[in-house]
Scaffold this active site. Structure first.
Site, PDB file in Angstrom:
ATOM      1  N   PRO A 152       0.830  -1.206   0.000  1.00 26.24           N
ATOM      2  CA  PRO A 152       0.000   0.000   0.000  1.00 26.24           C
ATOM      3  C   PRO A 152       0.865   1.256   0.000  1.00 26.24           C
ATOM      4  CG  PRO A 152      -0.880  -1.575   1.549  1.00 26.24           C
ATOM      5  CD  PRO A 152       0.400  -2.160   1.026  1.00 26.24           C
ATOM      6  N   CYS A 153       0.500   2.211  -0.859  1.00 28.20           N
ATOM      7  CA  CYS A 153       1.411   3.335  -1.073  1.00 28.20           C
ATOM      8  C   CYS A 153       0.861   4.666  -0.580  1.00 28.20           C
ATOM      9  CB  CYS A 153       1.757   3.448  -2.561  1.00 28.20           C
ATOM     10  SG  CYS A 153       0.319   3.720  -3.613  1.00 28.20           S
TER      11      CYS A 153
END
Length: 355
Positions: free
Chosen positions: A78-79
Site C-alpha cells: 500500500p502506497c
C-alpha cells in the site's frame, strides 16, 4: 533456470501487475489481496490464479510447483503513506509504511529467482529516502542484485504521464534493460474517443460504443467487443458542474470564477491537480484518486467513468471491476498500468534467458 516463468503477486489489488505479467507470458499462480472487492475483481479476471483474500501478515504458505521454472515474486505494498499527495503520512510512524517488511519476509521464505517491488515515485523522498535504502539493503542482504528504476507509463504505450518506482532484484546477478517502447505518445483522444457519451451520475454499467475504434490503442483494448462495462460516473452537485463549464482542456481550478469557489476558504491553496480537465491532444495526468481530484472529461462537463479511467490505465475493455462505483474507482486508480508492467516483465524474461 527453467524456461517456464511463474509468478506470485503480493498486494495484488485489482490485478494491474498480474495482467502485465500475463501479457509477458508469465503464469501467475497465487495472488494475495486483503480488500474483498479488489480480490473479487482479481478473481473474476484471473480465474486460473489462486486468490488469497487475507491480511498478508497471516499468509505463511505459498505452495507452488517450481520444478523446471523460474519464480518471480512481485507486488506493490500500500502506497498511501508514500504518496506526495499525502504529506501527513509520509513518515516512519505510519504503520502502512512498514508492510514492505512482509514482502521481505516472503522473499526470505520463498527465495524467488526474481523480485519486482513496485511503488509510487514518492517513496524515494519519504523519510529522506529511508524506506528505499532499507528495502534495498534488506534485499541485498538476501543476495539479490538490485536495480532501482523510475519509469513513466507514457513511454510504454500508456496514455498517462504516471511515474512509478520499481526495484528489480535478481538472485543471479542479472540486471534487466527496459528500453522505452513507445515512439509517440498515446493521447487521451486516442484512448477514449470511441467510448459512450455519458451524463453526470451515469449508472448503466454496460453500454455499446459510440463509434468504431479509430486508434490502434482503442482497437487493441476493445478486441472486437461490441459493448463494455464500467460506464459509471460519480454524480456531482450542480455547483460543481457549473465550475466544470469554465474549465478549458488542460485547465484547472484557476479557471473557475472566484464567486463559484465560495466553499474554498482560500482558493490559492488548492492543489494544481484539482478540477483538471484533460487535454485530448496529450496523455492524461496521473489517474490516481480521480473522483476526489475531480478529473474532468475533455468534451463533456462531468467526471470520468470507470471505463474511461481504465482505458487511461491500459486495462482492456473485457476487464470487469466489482463493487460499488467508489470501490471500482479506487481499484482502477490504485492499479499499476498493465502495459507498463508488461514492459518490466518482458525485460526480466529477456534478462533471464541470457547466460
Amino acid at each position: 533456470m527453467g524456461e517456464k516463468v511463474i509468478g506470485i503477486d503480493l498486494f495484488s489489488g485489482a490485478g494491474g501487475l498480474s495482467l502485465g505479467a500475463e501479457m509477458a507470458g508469465i503464469d501467475v499462480k497465487i495472488a494475495v489481496e486483503s480488500d474483498p472487492f479488489a480480490a473479487k475483481t482479481y478473481q473474476l479476471n484471473h480465474p486460473q490464479t489462486v486468490v488469497l483474500n487475507k491480511d498478508i501478515r497471516t499468509v505463511k504458505d505459498f505452495p507452488v510447483d517450481r520444478k523446471n521454472s523460474t519464480l518471480i515474486l512481485f507486488g506493490g505494498p500500500p502506497c498511501q503513506g508514500f504518496s506526495t499527495s499525502n504529506q501527513k503520512t509520509r513518515n516512519k510512524s505510519n504503520p502502512q509504511n512498514w508492510l514492505f517488511q512482509e514482502f521481505i519476509r516472503i522473499t526470505k521464505e520463498v527465495r524467488p529467482e526474481w523480485i519486482v517491488f513496485e511503488n509510487v515515485k514518492g517513496i524515494m523522498e519519504t523519510a529522506k529516502g529511508f524506506f528505499v535504502e532499507e528495502i534495498t539493503k534488506k534485499f541485498t542482504e538476501l543476495s539479490y542484485t538490485c536495480t532501482p528504476l523510475v519509469l513513466c507509463a507514457s513511454n510504454y504505450g500508456v496514455p498517462q504521464t504516471r511515474s512509478r518506482f520499481f526495484l528489480i532484484g535478481s538472485l543471479h546477478g542479472k540486471k534487466p534493460n527496459i528500453p522505452i517502447t513507445c515512439s509517440s505518445m498515446i493521447t487521451v483522444k486516442d484512448a477514449i474517443e470511441d467510448l459512450p457519451s455519458l451524463e453526470n451520475g451515469a449508472n448503466q454499467d454496460v453500454l455499446g460504443y459510440k463509434m468504431e475504434a479509430k486508434s490502434d490503442y482503442a482497437k487493441a483494448l476493445r478486441k472486437g467487443l461490441e459493448m463494455c462495462s464500467g460506464n459509471l460516473v460519480t454524480r456531482n452537485a450542480d455547483t460543481v458542474l457549473r465550475r466544470y463549464a469554465y474549465i478549458p482542456q488542460g485547465g484547472n481550478w484557476k479557471d473557475i470564477p472566484d464567486e463559484l469557489m465560495g466553499n474554498y476558504a482560500d482558493k490559492t491553496r488548492c492543489h494544481t491537480g484539482i478540477y483538471r480537465r484533460l487535454s485530448e491532444v496529450e496523455p492524461s495526468v496521473t489517474v490516481g484518486n480521480y473522483r476526489k481530484s475531480m478529473l474532468i472529461h475533455p468534451w463533456e462537463n462531468r467526471g470520468l467513468s470507470v471505463r474511461e479511467a481504465a482505458r487511461l490505465q491500459s486495462f482492456p475493455d473485457w476487464y470487469v471491476f466489482s463493487g460499488s462505483i467508489g470501490f471500482q474507482q479506487q481499484q482502477v486508480g490504485n492499479a499499476v498500468p498493465p502495459f507498463l508492467a508488461r514492459a518490466v516483465f518482458q525485460a526480466i524474461i529477456s534478462a533471464n534467458r541470457e547466460e
